[in-house]
Design a protein around this motif. Sequence first.
Motif, PDB file in Angstrom:
ATOM      1  N   GLY A  70     -35.808  -4.790  17.418  1.00  0.00           N
ATOM      2  CA  GLY A  70     -36.424  -3.467  17.264  1.00  0.00           C
ATOM      3  C   GLY A  70     -35.370  -2.408  17.003  1.00  0.00           C
ATOM      4  O   GLY A  70     -34.443  -2.244  17.802  1.00  0.00           O
ATOM      5  N   GLY A  71     -35.502  -1.694  15.890  1.00  0.00           N
ATOM      6  CA  GLY A  71     -34.491  -0.708  15.496  1.00  0.00           C
ATOM      7  C   GLY A  71     -34.967   0.719  15.619  1.00  0.00           C
ATOM      8  O   GLY A  71     -34.674   1.567  14.791  1.00  0.00           O
ATOM      9  N   GLY A  72     -35.709   1.032  16.670  1.00  0.00           N
ATOM     10  CA  GLY A  72     -36.084   2.414  16.970  1.00  0.00           C
ATOM     11  C   GLY A  72     -34.972   3.069  17.776  1.00  0.00           C
ATOM     12  O   GLY A  72     -33.863   2.542  17.879  1.00  0.00           O
ATOM     13  N   ALA A  73     -35.293   4.228  18.373  1.00  0.00           N
ATOM     14  CA  ALA A  73     -34.303   4.958  19.160  1.00  0.00           C
ATOM     15  C   ALA A  73     -33.729   4.066  20.253  1.00  0.00           C
ATOM     16  O   ALA A  73     -32.510   4.044  20.500  1.00  0.00           O
ATOM     17  N   THR A  74     -34.607   3.295  20.896  1.00  0.00           N
ATOM     18  CA  THR A  74     -34.173   2.465  22.023  1.00  0.00           C
ATOM     19  C   THR A  74     -33.255   1.339  21.561  1.00  0.00           C
ATOM     20  O   THR A  74     -32.175   1.139  22.124  1.00  0.00           O
ATOM     21  N   GLY A  75     -33.693   0.594  20.535  1.00  0.00           N
ATOM     22  CA  GLY A  75     -32.895  -0.525  20.043  1.00  0.00           C
ATOM     23  C   GLY A  75     -31.542  -0.062  19.556  1.00  0.00           C
ATOM     24  O   GLY A  75     -30.505  -0.648  19.882  1.00  0.00           O
ATOM     25  N   MET A  76     -31.544   1.026  18.785  1.00  0.00           N
ATOM     26  CA  MET A  76     -30.272   1.506  18.246  1.00  0.00           C
ATOM     27  C   MET A  76     -29.338   1.987  19.342  1.00  0.00           C
ATOM     28  O   MET A  76     -28.147   1.684  19.330  1.00  0.00           O
ATOM     29  N   SER A  77     -29.871   2.744  20.302  1.00  0.00           N
ATOM     30  CA  SER A  77     -28.944   3.284  21.294  1.00  0.00           C
ATOM     31  C   SER A  77     -28.495   2.195  22.264  1.00  0.00           C
ATOM     32  O   SER A  77     -27.356   2.226  22.724  1.00  0.00           O
ATOM     33  N   SER A  78     -29.328   1.183  22.530  1.00  0.00           N
ATOM     34  CA  SER A  78     -28.797   0.102  23.371  1.00  0.00           C
ATOM     35  C   SER A  78     -27.780  -0.710  22.584  1.00  0.00           C
ATOM     36  O   SER A  78     -26.757  -1.134  23.129  1.00  0.00           O
ATOM     37  N   ALA A  79     -27.992  -0.903  21.270  1.00  0.00           N
ATOM     38  CA  ALA A  79     -27.016  -1.617  20.453  1.00  0.00           C
ATOM     39  C   ALA A  79     -25.667  -0.913  20.512  1.00  0.00           C
ATOM     40  O   ALA A  79     -24.615  -1.548  20.691  1.00  0.00           O
ATOM     41  N   LEU A  80     -25.705   0.415  20.395  1.00  0.00           N
ATOM     42  CA  LEU A  80     -24.447   1.170  20.427  1.00  0.00           C
ATOM     43  C   LEU A  80     -23.733   1.028  21.767  1.00  0.00           C
ATOM     44  O   LEU A  80     -22.532   0.800  21.833  1.00  0.00           O
ATOM     45  N   ALA A  81     -24.510   1.170  22.851  1.00  0.00           N
ATOM     46  CA  ALA A  81     -23.898   1.084  24.180  1.00  0.00           C
ATOM     47  C   ALA A  81     -23.330  -0.310  24.422  1.00  0.00           C
ATOM     48  O   ALA A  81     -22.250  -0.460  25.004  1.00  0.00           O
ATOM     49  N   ILE A  82     -24.020  -1.328  23.945  1.00  0.00           N
ATOM     50  CA  ILE A  82     -23.548  -2.701  24.138  1.00  0.00           C
ATOM     51  C   ILE A  82     -22.289  -2.942  23.298  1.00  0.00           C
ATOM     52  O   ILE A  82     -21.323  -3.556  23.753  1.00  0.00           O
ATOM     53  N   ALA A  83     -22.293  -2.416  22.067  1.00  0.00           N
ATOM     54  CA  ALA A  83     -21.114  -2.560  21.211  1.00  0.00           C
ATOM     55  C   ALA A  83     -19.909  -1.862  21.839  1.00  0.00           C
ATOM     56  O   ALA A  83     -18.782  -2.356  21.782  1.00  0.00           O
ATOM     57  N   GLN A  84     -20.187  -0.710  22.474  1.00  0.00           N
ATOM     58  CA  GLN A  84     -19.107   0.024  23.123  1.00  0.00           C
ATOM     59  C   GLN A  84     -18.469  -0.783  24.246  1.00  0.00           C
ATOM     60  O   GLN A  84     -17.314  -0.620  24.568  1.00  0.00           O
ATOM     61  N   GLU A  85     -19.264  -1.655  24.851  1.00  0.00           N
ATOM     62  CA  GLU A  85     -18.731  -2.491  25.925  1.00  0.00           C
ATOM     63  C   GLU A  85     -17.897  -3.640  25.361  1.00  0.00           C
ATOM     64  O   GLU A  85     -17.331  -4.424  26.115  1.00  0.00           O
ATOM     65  N   GLY A  86     -17.895  -3.782  24.043  1.00  0.00           N
ATOM     66  CA  GLY A  86     -17.046  -4.801  23.429  1.00  0.00           C
ATOM     67  C   GLY A  86     -17.792  -6.041  22.951  1.00  0.00           C
ATOM     68  O   GLY A  86     -17.174  -6.995  22.494  1.00  0.00           O
ATOM     69  N   PHE A  87     -19.124  -6.040  23.062  1.00  0.00           N
ATOM     70  CA  PHE A  87     -19.882  -7.218  22.633  1.00  0.00           C
ATOM     71  C   PHE A  87     -20.405  -7.039  21.213  1.00  0.00           C
ATOM     72  O   PHE A  87     -20.638  -5.915  20.772  1.00  0.00           O
ATOM     73  N   GLY A  88     -20.592  -8.141  20.518  1.00  0.00           N
ATOM     74  CA  GLY A  88     -21.188  -8.092  19.187  1.00  0.00           C
ATOM     75  C   GLY A  88     -22.695  -7.924  19.309  1.00  0.00           C
ATOM     76  O   GLY A  88     -23.294  -8.363  20.289  1.00  0.00           O
ATOM     77  N   VAL A  89     -23.323  -7.261  18.337  1.00  0.00           N
ATOM     78  CA  VAL A  89     -24.770  -7.059  18.376  1.00  0.00           C
ATOM     79  C   VAL A  89     -25.385  -7.401  17.020  1.00  0.00           C
ATOM     80  O   VAL A  89     -24.850  -6.999  15.986  1.00  0.00           O
ATOM     81  N   THR A  90     -26.460  -8.173  17.021  1.00  0.00           N
ATOM     82  CA  THR A  90     -27.292  -8.289  15.829  1.00  0.00           C
ATOM     83  C   THR A  90     -28.561  -7.517  16.124  1.00  0.00           C
ATOM     84  O   THR A  90     -29.246  -7.794  17.115  1.00  0.00           O
ATOM     85  N   LEU A  91     -28.835  -6.501  15.309  1.00  0.00           N
ATOM     86  CA  LEU A  91     -30.011  -5.653  15.514  1.00  0.00           C
ATOM     87  C   LEU A  91     -31.019  -5.995  14.431  1.00  0.00           C
ATOM     88  O   LEU A  91     -30.755  -5.790  13.247  1.00  0.00           O
TER      89      LEU A  91
END
Lengths: 151, 693
Positions: free
Chosen positions: B268-289
Motif C-alpha cells: 500500500g503506497g498511501g500516506a501510511t505505506g510511504m511514511s512507514s517505508a521511509l522510517a524503516i529505510a532510515q533504520e537501515g533496512f531495504g524496503v519494497t513498496l
Amino acid sequence: MENEAEKSPNGYEPKVVAFACQYCAYSAADLAGPTGLQYPANVRLVKLPCTGKLDVLYILDAFENGADAVFIAGCLDGNCHHVEGPLRAKRRLVLANKILNELGIGADRLGMYQMSGGESIRFVEAAREMTDRARQLGPSPLNQRKSAANE
Amino acid sequence: MTKDVLVRYQSEDGEIKTEAFDIVALSTGSEPAAKAADLAGRLGIELNEWGFCKTEKFNPLQTTMPGIFVCGTFAGPKEISETLAEAAGAAAGALQFLSPVAGSLSPAPEYPPERSVSGEKPKVGVFVCSCGEEISKVVDLDQVVSHAQRLPDVAYVEKVAYACDPDTRKQIAGKMNELGLNRLVMAACSPRTHESMFQELLRQAGLNSNLVDIANLRDQCAWVHVDEPEMATLKGKDLTAMAVARARLLEPIETYVVEPKKSVLVIGGGATGMSSALAIAQEGFGVTLIEREAELGGNLRRLYSTAEGADPQQFLKELIREVESNDRITVMLNTELVKSTGSAGDFRSTVATMVAGNGGSTETEIEHGATVVATGAVESRPGKYGLGQDDKVITQQDLEAVIAQHSERIKSANSIVMIQCVQPEDQAEAYCSRVCCTAAVKNAIRIKELSPRTDVYVLYKDMMTYGFREQYYTEARRRGVVFVRYSDDRQPDVRLEAGKLRVVVEDPILGERMALQSDLLVLSTSIRPAETNTGLASVLSLPLSREGFFLEAHLKMRPTDFVAPGIFLAGMAHYPKFVDECLSQAAGVAAGVAGLLSKDQAKFRGEVATVDATKCAACLTCVRVCPFDVPFINAEGVAEVDPKKCQGCGTCSGECPAKAIRLFNYYDAQVLAKTKALAGQFVKIGEVAAIGE
Ligand SMILES: Cc1cc2nc3c(=O)[nH]c(=O)nc-3n(C[C@H](O)[C@H](O)[C@H](O)COP(=O)(O)OP(=O)(O)OC[C@H]3O[C@@H](n4cnc5c(N)ncnc54)[C@H](O)[C@@H]3O)c2cc1C
C-alpha cells in the motif's frame, strides 16, 4: 464408566472432534468469541501445524475413542501457508471415507471445511453443521456397541 | 430517606423528567497534567493553547524541540491503543539518532541453566486460570481442578486469577522448581496468543521452553459457549485432560539461530505505506513498496486541505519525492501480492505487476524479514440521495476537489446542504467513519471563506469533532453554518424539483420539518475497507474485523501488530482515521520492524521434521511432496531434512509410506494422546513406541 454418564447430562450429546490447522481454522475458532459468535460446546479441537500433517490414523483413533463426528478444518485452496496442505488432506480423506464405510461408521460422520484465519463464521458454521449431523445420525455405531457392552 | 441521587433533565421531546439513581458517574474532560507546563519549560518545548504539547499535523510525534518526541495524552486526549502506537512511534523517532549503537545496551534476558529432564517420569503441574472471571463465569473451574487432580502423572493443581500476570508467572515458576515439576499444563487462554509467554515461564523455572501444553479454556470454550455452562464445563475438563495427555509426552526442543532478512515488504503506497517505508529505510533496512494503483498517494491525493491548516498536497509531494529518491526503497506500482510463505525474519513472497497495454502481468519473487499492511480504505459511493444520478449530488471527497479546483461553483451557490453518516444499503455493520464530521466542518468553513453569502446546512446524527477539533465546529457555527439533527427513523428526504434539489429534514429537537433548497448536496459516506482486503487477508492468513478492516493482535495493547509474528498493520487499513493518526502508527510499525530485524540473529524453535534412517527406504516421497524442496537423499542413501530450512508443516511425515519421518511436537503418539484422552485413555510412558513411533 463414570466419565460416560457424566458426559450426557441431557441424553445423547454428540462428541465432535475437529483437527484444525494452526494458521487458519484454529485462529478462526479463537476469533469466534471476539466477533460475537457462539458454537456448540460439543466440539473439541486438536491443533495441527497444517492439514498436510493429517493422518488417517488420527481420524480413526478419534472415532475409536468416542467421537460421533470428526471434521478437518484447513486453509482455502491456494492459500495454505505450506502451499498444498488441504489438497493432501482431501486426498487422505478419500481413503478415510472408504475405511469408515467399510467399518460401518459411515463416511457422513466425517467432514472437511476450508477457511482463512479470520473467517470465524465459517468455523462456526462447520461446528454447527457437524454437530447437527451427529445429532441426526445418532451415536456412532462404535459408541452404541460400547454402551451395549457396558449394560 | 433514601440516599438516591435525583437527576432532573430534559428529554428530547422537551419534557422535564426527574429520575432517581444509585450512582451518578461524571465523564469529565481531560486536561494536561498539573506539572506539564513546568516540564515543558525545562525541556524548552512549546505547548498549545490548551496546555497540551504542541505538534504539527504531519509530524505528530515531534515536539517543537528537535530530538524530543511526545506520545500519549500529553499531546491531546486519546485512548490506550493510540497511546501505545504513538509510544512505539516515538521510540522509532529516537532510534533514528541512535541507530549506530541501537541494541548494544539491551541485555538478553537471563535464565537459570536448563535442567535436563531426560529419564525423569513426567510430573505435571496444572494451573487453571480464571482470567479474572472471563473463564470462570462460564466454566466451573472447581470441577476442572478436581478432574485434573485425578489425571495420571499430575502432581500439582492450582487455580490462579491471571496466569499472564508477571508475579503469577514467577510464582508458577517457583512452584515448578519447589516441587520438581517437569511438565506444565496451562488451562487458560489460546496458545496462539500466550504460548510464548508460558514457554518463557519455563525458562525462568530452569526448564526447557517446550514442556508446556495449553488447554484453550477461554477463546475456545468460555467465550464461545456462554449459554451452555454445563457442556462448557465438560468440555473444559476434556480439554485439560487432552493437554495433560500430550504434555506427558513432550520433549525438550532445540533452538536454531538464523539471520533475519534485513528487508521489508510494505503493501500500500498511501500516506501510511510511504511514511512507514521511509522510517524503516532510515533504520537501515531495504524496503519494497508495492501499490496496486498507477500512482502513489492513496486518499491523500484527494485531500486538499486540513482543518488544522496544513497543506496535504505539499506534504504528499514531498513524501513521494523522498520515497522515490531513497536508495533503500524500491517502489513497484500496479502491483499486488499474490503469494506469501515463510515466517518472521524469513518470508518469501510473489508479487504480480500489471503490464500496461496487454492486460498481462509479470511476477517477481521477494525475500523479506517483515511485512507491513497499509492498504488503506475508500470513501464509498452508495446510490443514495441521487448520488451518481445527478451531478449536483457529490461526496465529501468530491467537494474537496470542487473547492480546490472549481471555486466558482461554490461562489455561485446560494445554498449547500451536507448529509452526514450516509451508509450504503448493503453495509451490514453500522460503524463511525471517524473523520467525516471534521471533514464536513472543515469544508463548511472553506465554503464560508470563499463565499460568506452561501448558506451551509449540515444534517447530522451526532457531531464528533473529537479532541482539539472541537474548535473547528465552534468556528463553523460562528461563521453561520447551520447544524440540523436528524434521527435514523426520520432520514432526510431529497427530491429533484424543476432542476433544483429540495431536501426535507425533521429536527427531532425542535420537532419541526425544514425544507431546504440546495444547489449542491454533499454526502459524507461511510469509509469502507479496501476491496482487495479479503483476497489479501487470505494470502497472508490474517483476520479481518466484521466490518472488513484488518484485525490487530489486541484491540488495546497491540494496535499495530498481528498475532502472526513479523506482520504489522497501520493506517486506514485498520479503520478510518486522520492522517496524523496514520503517521503515528506508521512510525510505531517502524519500531516494531526494528525490534524484529535489528537483532543480528533470531532464534527459531526446531519444530521440524526428522528422518529415522533405519526405516527410510529412500523412496523419494518426501523429496517429491515437500512444498519447500527441503528433504534430499544424503551420502548414506537416506532422506535428510535441514532443520534450518524445514518450515514444520509435516507434509512429509503425513505422506511417508514407511512412517520414517516424524515432526517434532506432533509425533503420532502426541497427537493421538489427545484423542485417546477423550475416552479417558492415557498411554503408559515407555510404551509410546508401541503406537507407531
Ligand atoms: C472523505 C474523507 C475525508 C477525509 N478528511 C480528512 C481530513 O480532513 N483530515 C485528515 O487528517 N484526514 C482526512 N481523511 C483521512 C486521510 O485521507 C487518511 O488518513 C489517509 O489518507 C490514509 O492513508 P493510508 O495510507 O492509511 O490509506 P490510503 O490513503 O487508503 O492508501 C492505501 C493505499 O494502498 C493501496 N492498496 C490498497 N489495497 C492494496 C493492495 N491489495 N495491494 C497494493 N496496494 C493496495 C491503495 O491503492 C492506496 O494507494 C479523510 C478521508 C476520507 C475518505
